[in-house]
Design a protein around this motif. Structure first.
Motif, PDB file in Angstrom:
ATOM      1  N   THR A  61     -44.827  15.349   8.037  1.00 26.52           N
ATOM      2  CA  THR A  61     -45.028  13.900   7.969  1.00 26.52           C
ATOM      3  C   THR A  61     -43.960  13.246   7.114  1.00 26.52           C
ATOM      4  O   THR A  61     -43.416  12.194   7.463  1.00 26.52           O
ATOM      5  CB  THR A  61     -46.431  13.571   7.420  1.00 26.52           C
ATOM      6  OG1 THR A  61     -47.411  14.136   8.291  1.00 26.52           O
ATOM      7  CG2 THR A  61     -46.659  12.073   7.319  1.00 26.52           C
ATOM      8  N   ALA A  62     -43.622  13.874   5.990  1.00 27.99           N
ATOM      9  CA  ALA A  62     -42.582  13.333   5.109  1.00 27.99           C
ATOM     10  C   ALA A  62     -41.231  13.300   5.836  1.00 27.99           C
ATOM     11  O   ALA A  62     -40.496  12.311   5.756  1.00 27.99           O
ATOM     12  CB  ALA A  62     -42.493  14.164   3.836  1.00 27.99           C
ATOM     13  N   ILE A  63     -40.916  14.359   6.550  1.00 26.28           N
ATOM     14  CA  ILE A  63     -39.657  14.403   7.302  1.00 26.28           C
ATOM     15  C   ILE A  63     -39.658  13.361   8.409  1.00 26.28           C
ATOM     16  O   ILE A  63     -38.669  12.655   8.619  1.00 26.28           O
ATOM     17  CB  ILE A  63     -39.421  15.822   7.872  1.00 26.28           C
ATOM     18  CG1 ILE A  63     -39.164  16.805   6.726  1.00 26.28           C
ATOM     19  CG2 ILE A  63     -38.262  15.826   8.866  1.00 26.28           C
ATOM     20  CD1 ILE A  63     -39.172  18.254   7.138  1.00 26.28           C
ATOM     21  N   TYR A  64     -40.779  13.235   9.093  1.00 27.85           N
ATOM     22  CA  TYR A  64     -40.915  12.224  10.143  1.00 27.85           C
ATOM     23  C   TYR A  64     -40.639  10.828   9.573  1.00 27.85           C
ATOM     24  O   TYR A  64     -39.869  10.054  10.139  1.00 27.85           O
ATOM     25  CB  TYR A  64     -42.318  12.296  10.750  1.00 27.85           C
ATOM     26  CG  TYR A  64     -42.643  11.161  11.681  1.00 27.85           C
ATOM     27  CD1 TYR A  64     -42.230  11.182  12.999  1.00 27.85           C
ATOM     28  CD2 TYR A  64     -43.352  10.042  11.236  1.00 27.85           C
ATOM     29  CE1 TYR A  64     -42.514  10.135  13.863  1.00 27.85           C
ATOM     30  CE2 TYR A  64     -43.643   8.996  12.086  1.00 27.85           C
ATOM     31  CZ  TYR A  64     -43.220   9.044  13.398  1.00 27.85           C
ATOM     32  OH  TYR A  64     -43.501   8.007  14.232  1.00 27.85           O
ATOM     33  N   ARG A  65     -41.239  10.524   8.456  1.00 23.50           N
ATOM     34  CA  ARG A  65     -41.048   9.201   7.840  1.00 23.50           C
ATOM     35  C   ARG A  65     -39.598   8.993   7.400  1.00 23.50           C
ATOM     36  O   ARG A  65     -39.071   7.885   7.502  1.00 23.50           O
ATOM     37  CB  ARG A  65     -42.019   9.023   6.679  1.00 23.50           C
ATOM     38  CG  ARG A  65     -43.441   8.842   7.164  1.00 23.50           C
ATOM     39  CD  ARG A  65     -44.384   8.507   6.044  1.00 23.50           C
ATOM     40  NE  ARG A  65     -45.715   8.268   6.597  1.00 23.50           N
ATOM     41  CZ  ARG A  65     -46.831   8.588   5.983  1.00 23.50           C
ATOM     42  NH1 ARG A  65     -46.799   9.154   4.792  1.00 23.50           N
ATOM     43  NH2 ARG A  65     -47.992   8.345   6.547  1.00 23.50           N
ATOM     44  N   GLN A  66     -38.952  10.048   6.916  1.00 21.06           N
ATOM     45  CA  GLN A  66     -37.537   9.948   6.542  1.00 21.06           C
ATOM     46  C   GLN A  66     -36.679   9.642   7.773  1.00 21.06           C
ATOM     47  O   GLN A  66     -35.749   8.823   7.702  1.00 21.06           O
ATOM     48  CB  GLN A  66     -37.052  11.249   5.899  1.00 21.06           C
ATOM     49  CG  GLN A  66     -37.603  11.491   4.519  1.00 21.06           C
ATOM     50  CD  GLN A  66     -37.225  12.879   3.993  1.00 21.06           C
ATOM     51  OE1 GLN A  66     -36.639  13.690   4.699  1.00 21.06           O
ATOM     52  NE2 GLN A  66     -37.582  13.142   2.740  1.00 21.06           N
ATOM     53  N   LEU A  67     -36.983  10.296   8.874  1.00 22.90           N
ATOM     54  CA  LEU A  67     -36.227  10.059  10.103  1.00 22.90           C
ATOM     55  C   LEU A  67     -36.414   8.638  10.618  1.00 22.90           C
ATOM     56  O   LEU A  67     -35.470   7.999  11.094  1.00 22.90           O
ATOM     57  CB  LEU A  67     -36.625  11.078  11.168  1.00 22.90           C
ATOM     58  CG  LEU A  67     -36.213  12.520  10.882  1.00 22.90           C
ATOM     59  CD1 LEU A  67     -36.833  13.463  11.901  1.00 22.90           C
ATOM     60  CD2 LEU A  67     -34.707  12.664  10.859  1.00 22.90           C
TER      61      LEU A  67
END
Length: 84
Positions: A61-67
């Protein structure tokens, strides 16, 4: 070459692709056929996107939000809930 002008042998060529583009688009629509439903296609894309990013763990989820924040993935309505 006369007078040493390096552009003397160059020729201006203009191509109007408007007619060809209109023909290409018409061919694409014809190839899609009468059964093509653009609304159903869009709804299917949204469902696929929802499924792809549902059930992510905390790190994902954190990576998704960063993207999304970096503009790599487009923001979607409800993104703050879709990735949980």
């Amino acid at each position: 070459m006369r007078d040493g002008d390096p552009t003397e042998d160059l020729h201006l060529l203009e191509i109007d692709l408007t007619r060809d583009e209109a023909r290409r688009r018409a061919e694409v629509i014809a190839a899609l056929g009468d059964g093509w439903d653009p609304i159903a296609v869009m709804e299917g894309e949204e469902e696929a996107y929802r499924r792809l990013y549902s059930g992510l763990d905390e790190e994902q989820t954190a990576i998704y939000r960063q993207l999304v924040a970096a503009g790599v993935l487009p923001p979607r309505e409800g993104d703050d809930h879709a990735a949980h």
